[in-house]
Design a protein around this motif. Sequence first.
Motif, short mmCIF file in Angstrom:
data_model
loop_
_atom_site.label_atom_id
_atom_site.label_comp_id
_atom_site.label_asym_id
_atom_site.label_seq_id
_atom_site.Cartn_x
_atom_site.Cartn_y
_atom_site.Cartn_z
N SER A 46 0.80 -1.22 0.00
CA SER A 46 0.00 0.00 0.00
C SER A 46 0.84 1.28 0.00
O SER A 46 0.46 2.26 -0.63
CB SER A 46 -0.97 0.00 1.18
OG SER A 46 -0.27 0.05 2.41
N GLU A 47 1.95 1.28 0.68
CA GLU A 47 2.75 2.51 0.81
C GLU A 47 3.76 2.70 -0.31
O GLU A 47 4.12 3.82 -0.63
CB GLU A 47 3.48 2.54 2.16
CG GLU A 47 2.59 2.48 3.37
CD GLU A 47 1.73 3.73 3.56
OE1 GLU A 47 1.97 4.76 2.91
OE2 GLU A 47 0.79 3.66 4.39
N ILE A 48 4.24 1.61 -0.90
CA ILE A 48 5.30 1.72 -1.90
C ILE A 48 4.79 1.31 -3.28
O ILE A 48 4.82 2.10 -4.23
CB ILE A 48 6.54 0.90 -1.48
CG1 ILE A 48 7.15 1.53 -0.23
CG2 ILE A 48 7.57 0.82 -2.61
CD1 ILE A 48 8.30 0.78 0.38
N CYS A 49 4.32 0.08 -3.42
CA CYS A 49 3.88 -0.39 -4.73
C CYS A 49 2.70 0.41 -5.26
O CYS A 49 2.71 0.84 -6.42
CB CYS A 49 3.53 -1.88 -4.67
SG CYS A 49 4.91 -2.95 -4.24
N ASP A 50 1.69 0.63 -4.41
CA ASP A 50 0.50 1.37 -4.86
C ASP A 50 0.81 2.84 -5.15
O ASP A 50 0.04 3.50 -5.84
CB ASP A 50 -0.62 1.26 -3.82
CG ASP A 50 -1.19 -0.14 -3.73
OD1 ASP A 50 -0.83 -1.01 -4.56
OD2 ASP A 50 -1.99 -0.39 -2.80
N ALA A 51 1.94 3.33 -4.66
CA ALA A 51 2.35 4.71 -4.95
C ALA A 51 3.08 4.80 -6.29
O ALA A 51 3.51 5.88 -6.69
CB ALA A 51 3.25 5.23 -3.83
N GLY A 52 3.22 3.66 -6.97
CA GLY A 52 3.87 3.66 -8.28
C GLY A 52 5.38 3.50 -8.23
O GLY A 52 6.06 3.60 -9.26
#
Length: 191
Positions: A46-52
Amino acid sequence: MRILREYFLLVLVLLFSPVTAIGTSCFKVVSALVSRPGHLFDKFQSEICDAGCQPTVPHWDLWTRNNTFVPAVRSLIQRMNVPHKEEALLKMGDDVAINIKQSCGPLLGGGVHICSDSETLAGFGNCFKRNFLKASIKHLSILIPMASEESCKEQLRFLESDELWDITIPQNMRDYAKVCDTLGHNDHDEL
């Protein structure tokens, strides 16, 4: 299964260690550390991957070591009042990182980054946990002298609270996600 075997080995080493002052809280610290991988995977997603962000192994050297690991060691040193252990703990972390880069880096060959897909993320995470535990066992001589019952109780309180898992680590992940674009997407060739 392999992680359970390595955890069992760690417990055996601690049990038969020449240090007799190791109390039950120290064993509970190990348990508290290995009980959160699913939570950390969710936070990473949620914090790294979903931020692109497209994290790669070389990002450890480019950002994570100095911005996350070194401050965490310094905080631990201060909290446990063992300033003479800072250099040893930093070396241990660097040794662990080298081991993980060598063992897990090949999973990201061909331009694949850690967040490429859920299978890559899970595979890298499992490789990381396996190699982190192995490398930590190798450095028990550094860790055992810090394992008094009193210090382990304090570490256990910290590890069982939500501060580390729901505030500190996610904030570090958000800070990393803000700069990961500037670290480059093609640095996998440096492995």
